[in-house]
Design a protein around this motif. Sequence first.
Motif, PDB file in Angstrom:
ATOM      1  N   ARG A   1       0.936  -1.191  -0.188  1.00 15.94           N
ATOM      2  CA  ARG A   1      -0.103   0.144   0.031  1.00 15.94           C
ATOM      3  C   ARG A   1       0.686   1.077   0.027  1.00 15.94           C
ATOM      4  O   ARG A   1       0.554   2.480  -0.702  1.00 15.94           O
ATOM      5  N   GLY A   2       1.734   1.389   0.722  1.00 19.38           N
ATOM      6  CA  GLY A   2       2.693   2.318   0.751  1.00 19.38           C
ATOM      7  C   GLY A   2       3.354   2.216  -0.859  1.00 19.38           C
ATOM      8  O   GLY A   2       3.669   3.429  -1.418  1.00 19.38           O
ATOM      9  N   ARG A   3       3.824   1.252  -1.145  1.00 21.26           N
ATOM     10  CA  ARG A   3       4.615   1.536  -2.272  1.00 21.26           C
ATOM     11  C   ARG A   3       3.536   2.029  -3.534  1.00 21.26           C
ATOM     12  O   ARG A   3       4.098   3.129  -4.424  1.00 21.26           O
ATOM     13  N   ALA A   4       2.231   1.705  -3.411  1.00 26.07           N
ATOM     14  CA  ALA A   4       1.313   2.258  -4.512  1.00 26.07           C
ATOM     15  C   ALA A   4       0.861   3.702  -4.115  1.00 26.07           C
ATOM     16  O   ALA A   4       0.679   3.779  -5.137  1.00 26.07           O
ATOM     17  N   GLN A   5       0.927   3.794  -2.869  1.00 23.55           N
ATOM     18  CA  GLN A   5       1.024   5.510  -2.635  1.00 23.55           C
ATOM     19  C   GLN A   5       2.007   6.090  -3.783  1.00 23.55           C
ATOM     20  O   GLN A   5       1.714   7.405  -3.260  1.00 23.55           O
TER      21      GLN A   5
ATOM     22  N   ALA B   1       1.695   6.571  -6.959  1.00 23.74           N
ATOM     23  CA  ALA B   1       0.666   7.643  -7.380  1.00 23.74           C
ATOM     24  C   ALA B   1       1.096   9.059  -7.282  1.00 23.74           C
ATOM     25  O   ALA B   1       1.239   9.692  -8.340  1.00 23.74           O
TER      26      ALA B   1
ATOM     27  N   ALA C   1      -3.459  19.205  -5.663  1.00 25.85           N
ATOM     28  CA  ALA C   1      -4.404  17.581  -5.385  1.00 25.85           C
ATOM     29  C   ALA C   1      -3.084  16.814  -4.683  1.00 25.85           C
ATOM     30  O   ALA C   1      -3.691  16.655  -3.796  1.00 25.85           O
TER      31      ALA C   1
ATOM     32  N   ILE D   1      -3.264  14.959  -0.576  1.00 21.65           N
ATOM     33  CA  ILE D   1      -3.503  14.344  -0.630  1.00 21.65           C
ATOM     34  C   ILE D   1      -1.677  14.116   0.483  1.00 21.65           C
ATOM     35  O   ILE D   1      -2.296  13.239   1.277  1.00 21.65           O
TER      36      ILE D   1
ATOM     37  N   ASN E   1      -3.316  11.894   4.635  1.00 19.73           N
ATOM     38  CA  ASN E   1      -2.212  11.079   4.311  1.00 19.73           C
ATOM     39  C   ASN E   1      -0.932  10.819   6.131  1.00 19.73           C
ATOM     40  O   ASN E   1      -0.106  11.762   6.637  1.00 19.73           O
TER      41      ASN E   1
END
Lengths: 222, 222
Positions: free
Chosen positions: B93-97, B100, B146, B150, B154
């Motif tokens: 999930r951290g990698r995806a964040q 992104a 944006a 984010i 977070n």
Amino acid sequence: MTSGLVLYGYWRSSAAYRVRIALNLKGLGYQNRPVHLVKDGGEQHASAYAAMNPQQLIPSLRDGDRTLTQSLAIIEYLEELHPEPPLLPVDARGRAQVRAMAQLVACDVHPLGNLRVLQYLESELGADEAQRGAWSRHWIATGFAALEAILADNAATGGFCHGDTPGMADACLIPQVYNARRWKLPLDDYPTIRRIDAACSELQAFRMAAPEAQPDAPAVQG
Amino acid sequence: MTSGLVLYGYWRSSAAYRVRIALNLKGLGYQNRPVHLVKDGGEQHASAYAAMNPQQLIPSLRDGDRTLTQSLAIIEYLEELHPEPPLLPVDARGRAQVRAMAQLVACDVHPLGNLRVLQYLESELGADEAQRGAWSRHWIATGFAALEAILADNAATGGFCHGDTPGMADACLIPQVYNARRWKLPLDDYPTIRRIDAACSELQAFRMAAPEAQPDAPAVQG
């Protein structure tokens, strides 16, 4: 396989189309939640959606209590959690090559033809429909000429962009071919791209992901 | 550490700047081969370079007999071959964040302000300097609004975009902040971005990668 995944997309969105292909290739079921990009000024700008995705762009993927954004980041996430079948090769050079082809489309072609960009060209720079079409075709043609050269020159190119199984690059390419047809860009100069597009169109994962197969696709498409 | 890596870049290119930061963070030495993007119609269009990188864009990274393209694909490649220090978190999930956030910049902001796009706006759509400036500021402001939301929302945001060590998202953000200043976009609305930019500017890896520190930077910068 039911996964508890929820995809916020739009039938004709190139970025959502990529994620649908990846989900289908991995055999991951998902709930489809259409976000209408034009109706009422764009449902992606509604406060509930904007709270989930501050870019107010699609797609977003919900996985439990977590929202994932950016199509390529989502595909990498799916690849890490559900490695089979793989959408990236095993070797670092092959992975770099596939990611580069995916990013050629996702960074250097698609964002330029996005709805919000075409709206700005019209409202702020007075570009008429013909100029917006020429703009869209120019950037797709520029990207496809490079991608065709890359694919034609690489021994790793197979039935698909890399080898004989579809992967991340194909998931980016096919939606962009759809856009090219929508903008009436002739594809004669890109025989390898056309061949890969034809191969993908035979696969259920790509057919199920196609815009016209989505529940929010209108009966008559403009 | 001498690595045998050769980077084809340009002092002011945002995408090359990202790769320089990543190489420096990993302590990888490299040869710097400047490609002048304007002189003689653009050295990136010369046949020798185009054969190596059919997109005729920078950067390219040579590693032995292999050419790698696309800045984020290059950074992922460096991460796979030289995992320490990591530029991505360990959890999916951290990698995806982080990916992104990197892609927010690399897909949705930077390509719109690229040189070739500004040239098209001028030559084909007659956009004057003021209109090109407004265009550039618009897309940076849209992306930064944006990204600020984010980052501010977070719990994983730390001294840097993710936690307290710099990574892939910072490597994309800082070059875009440089571009924002170049286009005179006020940064008052983005306090988290400004804080992270200030933290990065203290680090040698970022300082050495800065445009003005490059051998091809002109003595007087426009």
